[in-house]
Design an enzyme around this catalytic site. Structure first.
Site, PDB file in Angstrom:
ATOM      1  N   VAL A 249       2.243  10.279  -0.583  1.00  0.00           N
ATOM      2  CA  VAL A 249       0.855  10.476  -0.184  1.00  0.00           C
ATOM      3  C   VAL A 249       0.687  10.113   1.284  1.00  0.00           C
ATOM      4  O   VAL A 249       1.503   9.408   1.872  1.00  0.00           O
ATOM      5  CB  VAL A 249      -0.115   9.654  -1.055  1.00  0.00           C
ATOM      6  N   SER A 250      -0.405  10.608   1.877  1.00  0.00           N
ATOM      7  CA  SER A 250      -0.787  10.310   3.247  1.00  0.00           C
ATOM      8  C   SER A 250       0.356  10.676   4.206  1.00  0.00           C
ATOM      9  O   SER A 250       0.866  11.787   4.158  1.00  0.00           O
ATOM     10  CB  SER A 250      -1.201   8.845   3.359  1.00  0.00           C
ATOM     11  N   ASN A 251       0.789   9.740   5.067  1.00  0.00           N
ATOM     12  CA  ASN A 251       1.898  10.056   5.962  1.00  0.00           C
ATOM     13  C   ASN A 251       3.156  10.436   5.194  1.00  0.00           C
ATOM     14  O   ASN A 251       3.933  11.286   5.624  1.00  0.00           O
ATOM     15  CB  ASN A 251       2.199   8.864   6.869  1.00  0.00           C
TER      16      ASN A 251
END
Length: 694
Positions: A303-305
């Site tokens: 998730v995210s980066n």
């Protein structure tokens, strides 16, 4: 035939029995038909590979022996000798803190009920603690310079099925260390019986205290030995004053983001090495090659980066390592190629796809003023934005010609309008206060340094990192706090006693915040620093490094599913998933990409149950549930041929109730991802245009 030996002894008690593996294997035999392919350590592995086993009782892969109850406890794991933490203590502390940073840890928010260690791969809630026995392999990846030292970790659960092998990647979220995706892709993969390939992406908790010349080894233990450290700053220790601390993501001068895809692929290759070393047949005590990309299912995830890293890896994968991709709220920066268009309802999004540095700089400029808008009076965390400094920011923005309104109230409303015009949705309005208080300055300062390839002595825009005292001035960091950094830090200050400092403050260096002033002494959250960061977008080095991290969307026809919360104020959908999906549909002729946009979902699930931010719980649902569903859908697609769900908007129902005491979440709050969404919910793509229904 080349044969390696293994040094050390092994144990399965509650400690971390790291054992160094010696020797590198190449090919066995002499060219005959009976040649055996022996397991070979990848060339990018730097130094010694470490191996540890966990019995699933005193210690384990998923919870470090804490179990569901220990992870949920407000009492963090202890360190016996504060200045000399052991590898086992730091690992346990890191898993505890990373879990709690990524998901809502409250029972009413779903932990232990909808997700968590005790909820099995089929969603069945168990009465146990969810501990998982198995083996870990740990190593650095490097390019030969000794400056990358990317931490890789492979977890092989005891439930791994050699007859149906699978690997899940788990690049760390944000700038976190190697355990930074343990609660997301790590938990899903381990419960599914897959090996999990982690990487810190060249970010992590590598830090260098210049005052004491202390760094961290592979296990996160403080050391003054530079060889084999996670990160060593340049220039050498002692050349920067004011108790500065160098942090790897900001000061490595590597712009690691450009290589996040490569580092994820290296983690996959390291996972194959570890699986074969651990489970493949042996010849004269040498491991052979049993598990290969041809017979092992690989899902790139996180998730995210970390989600952005998984997408980047799929774009770079020329060796057929990755079979499918499933990510949540990816920080992905499209390069704008292909001429794709994004429409939200009937309205074309005119500025979709700005770079992370661009939109974060806009947030840094306008959020502290916008937070004072009367329309945001009920925003969670608004009390963390100092009203005096916020009004000072409004006034300074007007003085610099960045706002035209003449009253504080009108200036705050205009600043909010500026944010919306920059691409944020109205659904994000109530998040700007808490995001400025807890996230945006950290990202702005870290990323402007990494894109500028600045070192710690450059004093870029007057910002630096240091511990601060009761007077808010830089001071020496407490040795015990620094020693715990691997276990408590998030890789992007403010973190674990390391703060952002305004070294250009007129009255002397001071913590960035309400008391931080621009030239002339105006308490305005240091508008001069924020304007400097925005101005760096035109710097040649910064521009080149932003271009280096942008992606084409060419996923090579790999099945892919992206889930993203519509309310995301940190990685706005108009600048990440929406334009990336549109661009991918244009550039990837064989696109198998499905996009799921979830209403009432935002970037920080951990904020939902945070008692300091009441109102998140009543308004927002955990996107993590939909990440898990996306992973399930990808697994079913790759293993059983079940079609991925079509692109769609999933319309959830917030829990409501009293802020800070929302009722327990239930299935009615979280409708399923539909196999055949209604026309009003279907996300469509036609004639280079992605259309998302309102």
């Amino acid at each position: 035939m080349t044969v390696r030996t293994r040094s050390g002894t092994e144990s399965t008690n509650g400690t971390v029995p790291w054992v160094a593996l010696a020797g590198v294997l190449l090919l066995g035999g002499c060219g005959s038909s009976n040649d055996v392919l022996l397991n070979s350590q990848p060339s990018f592995v730097a130094g010694v590979v470490q191996r540890a086993t966990f019995d699933g009782s005193g210690n384990d892969l998923l919870t470090a022996g804490l179990g569901k109850t220990g992870l949920q406890s407000a009492v963090s794991p202890t360190i016996n000798d504060a200045l000399n933490p052991t590898a086992a203590e730091l690992r346990r502390l890191a898993i505890y803190n990373n879990y709690r940073a990524l998901v809502d840890i409250t029972t009413s928010g779903g932990f232990g009920v909808l997700f968590g260690p005790n909820v099995d791969a089929n969603g069945v809630v168990g009465t146990g603690e969810g501990k998982i026995a198995g083996t870990e392999y740990l190593a650095f990846a490097d390019d030969g310079t000794g400056k990358q030292n990317v931490t890789m970790l492979v977890q092989i659960p005891a439930t791994f099925n050699a007859a149906s092998p699978c690997i899940v990647t788990a690049a760390s979220s944000g700038s976190r260390g190697v355990y930074g995706a343990i609660a997301t892709a790590g938990e899903w993969g381990l419960k599914k019986g897959c090996a999990v390939a982690y990487t810190d992406k060249g970010t992590g908790n590598g830090a260098h205290d210049l005052a004491t010349n202390t760094v961290f080894d592979m296990f996160g233990r403080p050391t003054t030995a530079m060889a084999g450290a996670q990160f060593v700053a340049t220039p050498p220790a002692g050349t920067a004053a004011n108790n500065r601390i160098a942090v790897k993501h900001a000061h490595s001068q590597q712009n690691p983001e450009k290589d996040w895809g490569k580092f994820t692929l290296q983690a996959v290759k390291f996972a194959f090495f570890a699986l074969n070393e651990e489970l493949a047949p042996k010849v004269n005590n040498a491991a052979t090659v049993k598990f290969t990309p041809d017979n092992t299912l690989v899902i790139a995830s996180s998730v995210s980066n970390g989600g952005g890293a998984a997408l980047a890896a799929a774009e770079l994968d020329t060796e057929g390592l990755i079979d499918g991709v499933a990510v949540g709220e990816p920080q992905i920066q499209p390069d704008g190629s292909g001429g794709a268009v994004v429409k939200f309802g009937a309205t074309t999004v005119s500025n979709a796809g700005k770079s992370l540095m661009d939109y974060t700089a806009q947030a840094m400029l306008y959020q502290p003023c916008a937070a004072l808008s009367s329309s945001l009076a009920s925003a969670p965390g608004v009390a963390f934005v100092n009203a005096v400094a916020g009004a000072g920011r409004c006034a300074s923005l007007a003085a610099k010609g960045l706002l035209t309104a003449t009253t504080p109230a009108a200036q705050a409303d205009e600043a909010l309008a500026k944010i919306r015009a920059a691409g944020w949705l109205p659904e994000s309005d109530l998040l700007h206060a808490s995001h400025f208080a807890f996230a945006v300055p950290a990202i702005a300062v870290t990323y402007v340094n990494t894109y500028a390839q600045a070192n710690v002595a450059d004093n870029l825009c007057g910002y630096g990192f240091a511990a601060t005292g009761a007077d808010f001035r830089p001071t020496a960091i407490a040795p015990a706090a620094f020693a715990r950094l691997f276990g408590t830090g998030n890789g992007i200050p403010p973190s674990s006693g390391i703060n952002i400092v305004n070294f250009n403050n007129p009255t002397g260096a001071i913590i960035e915040g309400a008391g931080s002033a621009s030239a002339g002494g105006v308490f305005d959250y240091n508008l001069d620093g924020a304007r400097c960061i925005a101005g760096k977008l035109s710097d040649n080095t910064v521009a080149a490094n932003i271009k280096a991290v942008q992606r084409s969307g060419r996923l090579q026809g790999k099945p892919t599913i992206i889930v993203h919360g519509r309310n995301d104020a940190l990685v706005p959908v108009n600048h990440s998933s929406r334009p990336y999906v549109a661009q991918s549909k244009v550039n990837d002729a064989n696109s198998k990409l499905s996009y799921i946009e979830v209403t009432n979902a935002q970037h920080f699930d951990a904020f939902i149950g945070n008692a300091a931010l009441p109102g998140y719980d009543t308004r927002f649902i955990p996107l993590h549930v939909y990440f898990n569903r996306a992973m399930d859908a990808m697994y079913d697609n790759l293993k059983n041929g079940k079609a991925l769900p079509p692109s769609q908007v999933v319309r959830t129902t917030p829990r409501g109730g009293t802020a800070g005491a929302a009722p327990a979440i239930t299935a009615t709050n979280l409708p399923a991802i539909s196999a055949s969404p209604a026309a009003a919910d279907a996300i469509t793509f036609s004639a280079n245009t992605l259309t998302i229904p309102q």
